[in-house]
Structures are given as structure tokens and as C-alpha cells.
Design an enzyme around this catalytic site. Structure first.
Site, PDB file in Angstrom:
ATOM      1  N   MET A   1       0.848  -1.193   0.000  1.00  0.00           N
ATOM      2  CA  MET A   1       0.000   0.000   0.000  1.00  0.00           C
ATOM      3  C   MET A   1       0.883   1.244   0.000  1.00  0.00           C
ATOM      4  O   MET A   1       0.485   2.318   0.438  1.00  0.00           O
ATOM      5  CB  MET A   1      -0.934  -0.007   1.210  1.00  0.00           C
ATOM      6  CG  MET A   1      -1.916  -1.183   1.160  1.00  0.00           C
ATOM      7  SD  MET A   1      -3.430  -0.916   2.079  1.00  0.00           S
ATOM      8  CE  MET A   1      -2.804  -0.740   3.721  1.00  0.00           C
ATOM      9  N   GLY A   2       2.123   1.089  -0.472  1.00  0.00           N
ATOM     10  CA  GLY A   2       3.034   2.224  -0.552  1.00  0.00           C
ATOM     11  C   GLY A   2       3.638   2.570   0.788  1.00  0.00           C
ATOM     12  O   GLY A   2       3.684   1.727   1.692  1.00  0.00           O
TER      13      GLY A   2
ATOM     14  N   HIS B   1       9.480  -3.443   3.333  1.00  0.00           N
ATOM     15  CA  HIS B   1       9.123  -3.677   1.925  1.00  0.00           C
ATOM     16  C   HIS B   1      10.383  -3.938   1.096  1.00  0.00           C
ATOM     17  O   HIS B   1      10.376  -4.771   0.193  1.00  0.00           O
ATOM     18  CB  HIS B   1       8.413  -2.452   1.344  1.00  0.00           C
ATOM     19  CG  HIS B   1       7.121  -2.115   2.010  1.00  0.00           C
ATOM     20  ND1 HIS B   1       6.960  -0.990   2.779  1.00  0.00           N
ATOM     21  CD2 HIS B   1       5.923  -2.748   2.014  1.00  0.00           C
ATOM     22  CE1 HIS B   1       5.725  -0.929   3.225  1.00  0.00           C
ATOM     23  NE2 HIS B   1       5.070  -1.988   2.790  1.00  0.00           N
TER      24      HIS B   1
ATOM     25  N   LYS C   1       5.247  -9.831   9.315  1.00  0.00           N
ATOM     26  CA  LYS C   1       4.762  -8.819  10.266  1.00  0.00           C
ATOM     27  C   LYS C   1       3.234  -8.881  10.380  1.00  0.00           C
ATOM     28  O   LYS C   1       2.678  -8.797  11.464  1.00  0.00           O
ATOM     29  CB  LYS C   1       5.266  -7.456   9.795  1.00  0.00           C
ATOM     30  CG  LYS C   1       4.420  -6.274  10.097  1.00  0.00           C
ATOM     31  CD  LYS C   1       4.676  -5.759  11.492  1.00  0.00           C
ATOM     32  CE  LYS C   1       3.986  -4.458  11.760  1.00  0.00           C
ATOM     33  NZ  LYS C   1       2.592  -4.424  11.327  1.00  0.00           N
ATOM     34  N   ASP C   2       2.548  -9.017   9.230  1.00  0.00           N
ATOM     35  CA  ASP C   2       1.089  -9.176   9.235  1.00  0.00           C
ATOM     36  C   ASP C   2       0.810 -10.673   9.144  1.00  0.00           C
ATOM     37  O   ASP C   2       0.427 -11.190   8.086  1.00  0.00           O
ATOM     38  CB  ASP C   2       0.470  -8.421   8.054  1.00  0.00           C
ATOM     39  CG  ASP C   2       0.683  -6.918   8.193  1.00  0.00           C
ATOM     40  OD1 ASP C   2       0.253  -6.357   9.204  1.00  0.00           O
ATOM     41  OD2 ASP C   2       1.323  -6.332   7.308  1.00  0.00           O
TER      42      ASP C   2
ATOM     43  N   SER D   1       6.683  -0.525  10.212  1.00  0.00           N
ATOM     44  CA  SER D   1       5.320  -0.445   9.713  1.00  0.00           C
ATOM     45  C   SER D   1       5.107   0.965   9.188  1.00  0.00           C
ATOM     46  O   SER D   1       5.639   1.925   9.756  1.00  0.00           O
ATOM     47  CB  SER D   1       4.336  -0.727  10.864  1.00  0.00           C
ATOM     48  OG  SER D   1       3.054  -0.239  10.536  1.00  0.00           O
TER      49      SER D   1
HETATM   50  O1  PAF Z   1      -0.054  -5.610   3.676  1.00  0.00           O
HETATM   51  C1  PAF Z   1      -0.493  -4.721   2.931  1.00  0.00           C
HETATM   52  O2  PAF Z   1       0.180  -3.741   2.638  1.00  0.00           O
HETATM   53  C2  PAF Z   1      -1.903  -4.855   2.352  1.00  0.00           C
HETATM   54  O3  PAF Z   1      -2.757  -5.430   3.250  1.00  0.00           O
HETATM   55  C3  PAF Z   1      -1.936  -5.601   0.999  1.00  0.00           C
HETATM   56  C4  PAF Z   1      -1.474  -7.039   1.133  1.00  0.00           C
HETATM   57  C5  PAF Z   1      -1.037  -4.885  -0.010  1.00  0.00           C
HETATM   58  C6  PAF Z   1      -3.364  -5.615   0.459  1.00  0.00           C
HETATM   59  O4  PAF Z   1      -3.862  -4.320   0.290  1.00  0.00           O
END
Ligand code: PAF
Length: 304
Positions: A33-34, A40, A155-156, A191
């Protein structure tokens, strides 16, 4: 440095990935989500090491936000994100406007993907509809991207389990790769939401990692009662006045259900969620009965 191709429409992006596969290449997809950070970057680096074309999607998915203020406040840093993609030699960036993925928006789409058991508890219970939003957008991204490896952060953790389940249940041609959480040196998991913490709250937020570490150490020392580990996490969070615990739990890594007891050869995850200074934070860590878990956290800026 190389310039990624930036796509805002579905079909050209789909065709670019099809072309890469037709030329014999392996496609790696990093859905985001940027507001890209070192977490990332570790996903992109792993994708680059394993694939011929790395595609990063940047889409703040409105369907997974229950609270409109949370959606509004979500950081949007496209120029910075493109800089990261350039530096890491990403081949394709998919950054669609909301109507490209949800033509009826602000009316939500008629078809929604719902993962039942794995999405029911924890984040799913605290944020109703959240995982329907995640599962729907991820299914759309997978359907657009086609056969690929897709990289998600641990993390998620619940999100990772939900995504693995939907890929298995819907027979999607996607290999889901879970990558270790990247942490700051004081243990705070990276995060995009950390940017919203004041300096005092940023310091207080380390209580999540302290709670996980205490419970992980207790399991290593032989504590096999999930409720005792949950109680320990709650008591650590209670020492931090700026933090309010939502849940702390020790769960089976696959089902996300609380087992009656920890067992030596059954992987367990410690999950935690708390609000610090009005910002909802989640984290998790592996726990192993009678031993330290094998996984070492990745530290931002450190080589592993
Ligand atoms: O983890 C995230 O950034 C979001 O939940 C994802 C997987 C890109 C879905 O929008």
C-alpha cells in the site's frame, strides 16, 4: 538505478507480466500500500533474488479500512516509493486509481472474497470486514498478475495465513513466500503506521516487542499454557501507560486457534495488538516450547 515501467491500468500491466513469462522469465509480485520502508525493501530484494521481473503494486485499498479516518491518514508517498523501486531495480510498478480496481467506487464491489476460519479472530474480530477487503484486493492482484511468486511480510502474520488459505482454496497459480519481519534496533517492527507515532509514543511502542520477547522466553523456559503466555504479554503491556492492549495470544501457526497446550514439535505464534497514541500496532513472534525459536529478527540497516 533503472526506471520501472509504471502502470495505472489493469490490461497493460497484465500484458507486461504475460510478456515476461512468455520470454521465459519468472515474475515476482510484491503487493503493497506504498509508504515503502526497509520491510518492503527486504521483500523486493528477496523477489529480485528469485525472479526475473519484479512487479510492485502500490494501492491503498479502501476496501480493507473500516474507519474512514484511518484510510484518510494512511501515508501516501508516491515519489519516495518510486525512488525505492528505481533503486532496487523493480521492473514494473502497478499504481492504479481506485476506480481501476473498483469501477463502482464509492459503491463497494458486488463480489467480495471472504476467508472464513483464518480471518475470523484477532485482527478479523477487532476490524470487521478488514480481511474481506484484503482477500478481495489480493485475489484481484493475483488474477491480474497471473502465475507468479508473491512476497508478503510475516509482520502481518494473520494476513499471510489468510492469503495462503485463499490461494489454496481458489487454486490460484501463485506461490506465496513469507518473509521475516524487519525491526528497528530497539525491536519495533517496521510499519508504515510508525510514521504517525510521536517521539514519546514511538518509544512506548517498543512494549509490543518486549511483551513478545518475554512470552517467547517463558515458552523457551517450559511454559506450555497459552493463557499464561497471553497473561504475561498483557502484564508487560500494562507497564506502559501510553499503550492499550487489544489482544495477546499464543496460537497454532496454521489454524490461528489457541491450542490447549504448547507442544514441542508444533509451531506456535505469539500475536499481539495494541493502540499506542491512537495508532493501532500489531506484531508477532514465533515461540517454541523448551527452546529458543530458530528465527532471528531482521534488523533494519543490518545484514543478515
Ligand atoms: O499488507 C499490505 O500492505 C496490504 O494489506 C496488501 C497485502 C497490499 C493488500 O492491500
Amino acid at each position: 538505478m533503472s526506471e520501472p515501467q509504471v502502470f495505472t491500468a489493469v490490461e497493460p500491466f497484465r500484458r507486461a507480466l504475460d510478456a515476461a513469462r512468455a520470454a521465459g522469465g519468472r515474475v515476482g509480485l510484491v503487493p503493497t500500500m506504498g509508504a515503502l520502508h526497509a520491510g518492503h525493501e527486504s521483500l523486493i530484494a528477496r523477489a529480485a533474488a528469485e525472479c526475473d521481473l519484479v512487479a510492485v503494486s502500490i494501492f491503498v485499498n479502501p476496501l480493507q479500512f473500516g474507519d474512514p479516518t484511518d484510510l484518510e491518514r494512511y501515508p501516501r508517498t508516491m515519489e519516495h516509493d518510486l525512488g525505492v523501486c528505481r533503486r532496487l531495480a523493480v521492473g514494473a510498478v502497478f499504481a492504479p486509481p481506485v476506480v481501476a480496481l473498483y469501477p463502482s467506487w464509492p459503491e463497494p464491489p458486488s463480489t467480495v472474497v471472504s476467508v472464513r476460519a483464518e480471518a475470523a479472530g484477532w485482527e478479523g474480530a477487532s476490524r470487521p470486514g478488514h480481511f474481506d477487503g484484503v482477500a478481495t484486493v489480493v485475489t484481484k492482484l493475483f488474477s491480474i498478475a497471473g502465475r507468479c511468486r508473491a512476497y508478503f511480510g510475516e509482520k502481518d502474520f494473520q494476513q499471510l495465513v489468510v492469503v495462503r488459505r485463499l490461494v489454496a482454496d481458489l487454486d490460484l497459480p501463485v506461490e506465496v513466500v513469507g518473509c521475516p519481519t524487519v525491526r528497528d534496533r530497539d525491536g519495533l517492527a517496521l510499519s508504515s503506521r510508525n510514521a504517525r507515532l510521536s517521539p514519546e509514543d514511538r518509544r512506548a511502542a517498543t512494549v509490543l516487542w518486549r511483551a513478545l520477547s518475554a512470552a517467547s522466553a517463558a515458552a523457551a523456559a517450559g511454559e506450555d499454557r497459552p493463557e499464561a503466555l497471553a497473561g504475561l504479554m498483557a502484564s508487560v503491556v500494562a507497564t506502559e501507560p501510553r499503550a492499550t492492549l487489544d489482544y495477546g495470544a499464543a496460537v497454532d501457526e496454521e489454524t490461528l486457534r489457541t491450542p490447549p497446550r504448547l507442544e514441542r514439535h508444533r509451531p506456535v505464534r505469539l500475536l499481539i495488538a495494541a493502540e499506542v497514541g491512537g495508532v493501532r500496532l500489531i506484531d508477532n513472534a514465533p515461540a517454541a516450547l523448551g527452546r529458543r525459536p530458530a528465527e532471528r529478527p531482521a534488523m533494519a540497516g543490518a545484514t543478515r
